[in-house]
Design a protein around this motif. Structure first.
Motif, PDB file in Angstrom:
ATOM      1  N   LEU A 274      38.912  38.559  30.564  1.00 57.99           N
ATOM      2  CA  LEU A 274      38.615  38.668  29.276  1.00 57.99           C
ATOM      3  C   LEU A 274      37.002  39.004  28.957  1.00 57.99           C
ATOM      4  O   LEU A 274      36.704  39.586  28.053  1.00 57.99           O
ATOM      5  CB  LEU A 274      38.612  37.257  28.456  1.00 57.99           C
ATOM      6  CG  LEU A 274      40.183  36.967  27.957  1.00 57.99           C
ATOM      7  CD1 LEU A 274      41.301  37.327  28.988  1.00 57.99           C
ATOM      8  CD2 LEU A 274      40.282  35.739  27.400  1.00 57.99           C
ATOM      9  N   GLY A 275      36.127  38.564  29.972  1.00 59.42           N
ATOM     10  CA  GLY A 275      34.819  39.007  29.971  1.00 59.42           C
ATOM     11  C   GLY A 275      34.637  40.606  29.961  1.00 59.42           C
ATOM     12  O   GLY A 275      33.427  41.002  29.794  1.00 59.42           O
ATOM     13  N   LEU A 276      35.542  41.283  30.642  1.00 56.69           N
ATOM     14  CA  LEU A 276      35.382  42.801  30.944  1.00 56.69           C
ATOM     15  C   LEU A 276      34.867  43.413  29.545  1.00 56.69           C
ATOM     16  O   LEU A 276      34.174  44.274  29.519  1.00 56.69           O
ATOM     17  CB  LEU A 276      36.469  43.228  31.694  1.00 56.69           C
ATOM     18  CG  LEU A 276      36.754  43.096  32.977  1.00 56.69           C
ATOM     19  CD1 LEU A 276      37.814  43.764  33.573  1.00 56.69           C
ATOM     20  CD2 LEU A 276      35.256  43.576  33.818  1.00 56.69           C
TER      21      LEU A 276
ATOM     22  N   VAL B 137      36.635  48.686  40.027  1.00 64.17           N
ATOM     23  CA  VAL B 137      35.742  47.939  40.967  1.00 64.17           C
ATOM     24  C   VAL B 137      35.492  46.654  40.624  1.00 64.17           C
ATOM     25  O   VAL B 137      35.789  45.792  41.540  1.00 64.17           O
ATOM     26  CB  VAL B 137      34.370  48.980  41.019  1.00 64.17           C
ATOM     27  CG1 VAL B 137      33.542  48.076  42.033  1.00 64.17           C
ATOM     28  CG2 VAL B 137      34.770  50.365  41.595  1.00 64.17           C
ATOM     29  N   VAL B 138      35.215  46.365  39.516  1.00 67.16           N
ATOM     30  CA  VAL B 138      34.848  45.091  38.996  1.00 67.16           C
ATOM     31  C   VAL B 138      36.239  44.160  39.206  1.00 67.16           C
ATOM     32  O   VAL B 138      36.124  42.931  39.270  1.00 67.16           O
ATOM     33  CB  VAL B 138      34.199  44.917  37.457  1.00 67.16           C
ATOM     34  CG1 VAL B 138      34.080  43.458  37.197  1.00 67.16           C
ATOM     35  CG2 VAL B 138      32.841  45.737  37.673  1.00 67.16           C
ATOM     36  N   GLY B 139      37.468  44.596  38.434  1.00 68.92           N
ATOM     37  CA  GLY B 139      38.505  44.043  38.567  1.00 68.92           C
ATOM     38  C   GLY B 139      38.948  43.717  40.012  1.00 68.92           C
ATOM     39  O   GLY B 139      39.545  42.620  40.122  1.00 68.92           O
ATOM     40  N   LEU B 140      38.885  44.557  40.816  1.00 72.89           N
ATOM     41  CA  LEU B 140      39.209  44.261  42.528  1.00 72.89           C
ATOM     42  C   LEU B 140      38.095  43.114  42.940  1.00 72.89           C
ATOM     43  O   LEU B 140      38.715  42.274  43.602  1.00 72.89           O
ATOM     44  CB  LEU B 140      38.899  45.402  43.378  1.00 72.89           C
ATOM     45  CG  LEU B 140      39.196  45.133  44.870  1.00 72.89           C
ATOM     46  CD1 LEU B 140      40.634  44.513  44.970  1.00 72.89           C
ATOM     47  CD2 LEU B 140      39.054  46.554  45.341  1.00 72.89           C
TER      48      LEU B 140
ATOM     49  N   LEU C 169      47.061  39.338  47.627  1.00 68.17           N
ATOM     50  CA  LEU C 169      47.538  40.812  47.199  1.00 68.17           C
ATOM     51  C   LEU C 169      48.048  40.753  45.725  1.00 68.17           C
ATOM     52  O   LEU C 169      47.708  41.565  44.836  1.00 68.17           O
ATOM     53  CB  LEU C 169      48.655  41.285  47.896  1.00 68.17           C
ATOM     54  CG  LEU C 169      47.987  41.268  49.569  1.00 68.17           C
ATOM     55  CD1 LEU C 169      49.254  41.781  50.423  1.00 68.17           C
ATOM     56  CD2 LEU C 169      47.028  42.445  49.712  1.00 68.17           C
ATOM     57  N   LEU C 170      48.611  39.620  45.283  1.00 67.18           N
ATOM     58  CA  LEU C 170      49.074  39.540  43.770  1.00 67.18           C
ATOM     59  C   LEU C 170      47.941  39.358  43.139  1.00 67.18           C
ATOM     60  O   LEU C 170      47.873  40.356  41.861  1.00 67.18           O
ATOM     61  CB  LEU C 170      49.950  38.444  43.599  1.00 67.18           C
ATOM     62  CG  LEU C 170      50.357  38.036  42.342  1.00 67.18           C
ATOM     63  CD1 LEU C 170      51.307  38.891  42.111  1.00 67.18           C
ATOM     64  CD2 LEU C 170      50.808  36.716  42.253  1.00 67.18           C
ATOM     65  N   LEU C 171      46.799  38.693  43.278  1.00 69.05           N
ATOM     66  CA  LEU C 171      45.661  38.526  42.453  1.00 69.05           C
ATOM     67  C   LEU C 171      44.892  39.858  42.345  1.00 69.05           C
ATOM     68  O   LEU C 171      44.528  40.586  41.156  1.00 69.05           O
ATOM     69  CB  LEU C 171      44.776  37.560  42.996  1.00 69.05           C
ATOM     70  CG  LEU C 171      44.731  36.305  41.987  1.00 69.05           C
ATOM     71  CD1 LEU C 171      46.012  35.437  41.979  1.00 69.05           C
ATOM     72  CD2 LEU C 171      43.721  35.364  42.494  1.00 69.05           C
ATOM     73  N   CYS C 172      44.766  40.552  43.391  1.00 66.08           N
ATOM     74  CA  CYS C 172      43.896  41.691  43.385  1.00 66.08           C
ATOM     75  C   CYS C 172      44.886  42.854  42.719  1.00 66.08           C
ATOM     76  O   CYS C 172      44.292  43.669  41.643  1.00 66.08           O
ATOM     77  CB  CYS C 172      43.821  42.324  44.979  1.00 66.08           C
ATOM     78  SG  CYS C 172      42.675  41.441  45.583  1.00 66.08           S
ATOM     79  N   SER C 173      46.013  42.833  42.662  1.00 66.39           N
ATOM     80  CA  SER C 173      46.963  43.994  42.213  1.00 66.39           C
ATOM     81  C   SER C 173      46.860  43.954  40.652  1.00 66.39           C
ATOM     82  O   SER C 173      46.930  44.892  39.888  1.00 66.39           O
ATOM     83  CB  SER C 173      48.218  44.124  42.920  1.00 66.39           C
ATOM     84  OG  SER C 173      48.812  42.814  42.770  1.00 66.39           O
TER      85      SER C 173
ATOM     86  N   ILE D 218      45.125  46.387  37.597  1.00 68.61           N
ATOM     87  CA  ILE D 218      45.934  46.936  36.692  1.00 68.61           C
ATOM     88  C   ILE D 218      45.657  46.646  35.267  1.00 68.61           C
ATOM     89  O   ILE D 218      45.139  47.235  34.409  1.00 68.61           O
ATOM     90  CB  ILE D 218      47.517  46.713  36.760  1.00 68.61           C
ATOM     91  CG1 ILE D 218      47.837  47.241  38.077  1.00 68.61           C
ATOM     92  CG2 ILE D 218      48.301  47.271  35.839  1.00 68.61           C
ATOM     93  CD1 ILE D 218      49.551  46.746  38.623  1.00 68.61           C
ATOM     94  N   THR D 219      45.152  45.262  34.984  1.00 73.63           N
ATOM     95  CA  THR D 219      44.951  44.868  33.766  1.00 73.63           C
ATOM     96  C   THR D 219      43.594  45.183  33.538  1.00 73.63           C
ATOM     97  O   THR D 219      43.587  45.728  32.457  1.00 73.63           O
ATOM     98  CB  THR D 219      44.748  43.189  33.818  1.00 73.63           C
ATOM     99  OG1 THR D 219      46.021  42.569  34.401  1.00 73.63           O
ATOM    100  CG2 THR D 219      44.219  42.629  32.727  1.00 73.63           C
TER     101      THR D 219
END
Length: 483
Positions: free
Chosen positions: A118-120, A164-167, A190-194, A198-199
């Motif tokens: 949300l902070g993105l 990059v920041v999402g990962l 892996l679930l959290l990273c993917s 995407i989000t």
């Protein structure tokens, strides 16, 4: 002010240190083609790039009315603020709803990602809004060709940063859980990273287009985009990110049994596409320098928001109804301070060269000066503080109308909640002035630096103050723990 640029040691102009070079509008041919290639100063925004129109950034071409009043600022701020607030209320209800989904129960680390994702909108979209608002107010977006180049270049840059920041936010969340709870799961990782990638990617693309459209339309109707762009960008930001996060996480979690490799494929594909976005952003003269110098604020803000997410995860385990208020208090603080930061940056760009403060300006001022002086920034701060209480009352009673239970506020809850909100916004508005003028004095463009820090600080303060409010009300017996 004469359109004059002063280049000092390490600035790109080579041996002519500490000399002044006046550029007339036709002097762009004198600029070196590689002027922006290798800036040695971290987070110094040197607005030179291949075929750069340095003159346009040095001269002032503002058509924005300079004499804004309390009423004019308030009228432009209130409507988008209320729209954004209703979006945050919806996000709060949605978070309260999805926290009981199977994927959130089995993979509780997802909650830690919520403030970060949300902070993105503060790290990326609101920074984009501030950057484009300044360019619009300086008249640099009046040419349709330059306008499209500027928008597309910035959307490409934001897409690169979002991936990059999402990962990174997912990796940091996993590391925090591993350190604090001594737990690690490869499938959860892996679930959290993917789902984080995407989000952040899809949300940033959608919100970036909305932000650019709002700024162009605001300019057309002679409305100051500094007053409306950031709240409008935030109005759909929280709910969009939460919907994407919950849906993607649920789909990937359900598919994990039969297609355990799908998360790895998604991560790999996004990593492979990063060089493509980097190439486009590097070739664009408006984003070339930011591609190299705009990472520190975004990464630091992500770390602060992820820490806030860890605190939120702990608080929500005890107070389930806290979830409905978290996006509201964080979003209101972030939206209001972003308006102030964007306006401060625009004023500095209009009348001063980067690194040179106005003659009477000071970086560190007293809180009284920040809110009660006759300066334009103090008038804006007063207007923004005045909308905090009525705005939060509308949002709290909207929550009360649509939700029953402990989220329905009592008078004592409203008092302490509003106190927490006022403290949060007051701190943010004061810090906004200090760091904006500090960054400018250090030759760091505040359009690229201040808002990520401020919204991340707003997330941290909001969650901490909201947690203290719930804890205090629990001790007073005003709220009950779920059985």
């Amino acid at each position: 002010m004469s359109p004059m640029c002063t280049f000092t040691e390490g600035s790109e102009m080579g041996p002519q240190d500490n000399k002044e070079f006046p550029f007339a509008p036709t002097d762009t041919a004198t600029l070196p083609a590689s002027a922006a290639e290798d800036s040695p100063l971290p987070d110094v925004i040197v607005k030179l790039a291949p075929e750069s129109n340095t003159v346009e950034h040095c001269k002032v071409n503002s058509t924005t009315p300079s004499a804004e009043t309390h009423i004019s600022i308030g009228c432009q701020v209130v409507v988008p603020f209320l729209i954004a607030g209703m979006g945050m209320v919806g996000a709060g209800f949605y978070l309260d709803h999805v926290q009981d989904w199977e994927v959130f129960m089995k993979v509780p680390e997802i909650i830690i990602l919520v403030p970060s994702l949300l902070g993105l909108k503060g790290n990326l979209e609101m920074t984009l809004a501030s950057r484009l608002s300044t360019e619009a107010n300086l008249g640099h977006m009046d040419d349709p060709k330059e306008q499209w180049s500027m928008i597309l270049g910035n959307l490409t840059l934001v897409q690169c940063q979002a991936i990059v920041v999402g990962l990174m936010s997912a990796v940091v969340a996993i590391a925090m859980v591993a350190v604090t709870q001594q737990e690690f799961s490869l499938s959860h990782t892996l679930l959290l990273c993917s789902c984080s990638i995407i989000t952040s990617s899809i949300a940033s693309l959608l919100l970036g287009f909305i932000t650019a459209t709002v700024i162009v339309v605001s300019r057309y109707f002679n409305v100051n985009p500094d007053n409306v762009a950031t709240p409008i960008a935030a109005s759909l930001g929280d709910i969009t990110s939460l919907i994407l996060l919950s849906w993607v996480a649920s789909i990937l979690h359900d598919a994990d049994d039969k297609f355990s490799w799908i998360s790895s494929i998604i991560i790999g594909c996004y990593i492979l596409v990063i060089p493509f976005w980097v190439f486009i952003a590097k070739k664009n003269k408006y984003t070339h320098s930011i591609l190299y110098t705009g990472w520190t604020p975004v990464v630091v803000a992500m770390l602060i928001s992820t820490l806030a997410g860890l605190i939120l995860d702990i608080l929500m385990a005890k107070y389930k109804d806290l979830a409905v208020y978290q996006p509201v208090i964080n979003g209101v603080g972030g939206n209001l301070v972003s308006v102030q930061a964007s306006r401060l940056s625009t004023e500095l760009h209009k009348d001063n060269e980067l690194g040179t403060l106005p003659p009477t300006a000071r970086i560190c001022i007293s809180p009284l000066d920040a809110f009660f002086s006759k300066q334009q920034y103090a008038m804006t701060a007063r207007v923004l503080m005045l909308v905090v209480v009525p705005g939060h009352l509308i949002f709290v009673y909207a929550i009360r109308y649509f939700k029953e239970g402990n989220a329905s506020p009592t008078k004592i809850f409203i008092f302490f909640y509003l106190t927490a909100a006022l403290v949060q916004v007051a701190i943010l508005l004061y810090v906004a002035y200090v760091i904006t003028y500090y960054f400018w004095s250090r030759k760091v463009d505040p359009d690229n630096s201040t808002i990520p820090y401020l919204t991340a600080l707003g997330d941290f303060l909001g969650i901490m103050l909201l947690g203290i409010t719930f804890e205090f009300l629990y001790l007073l017996g005003d709220i009950q723990l779920p059985t």
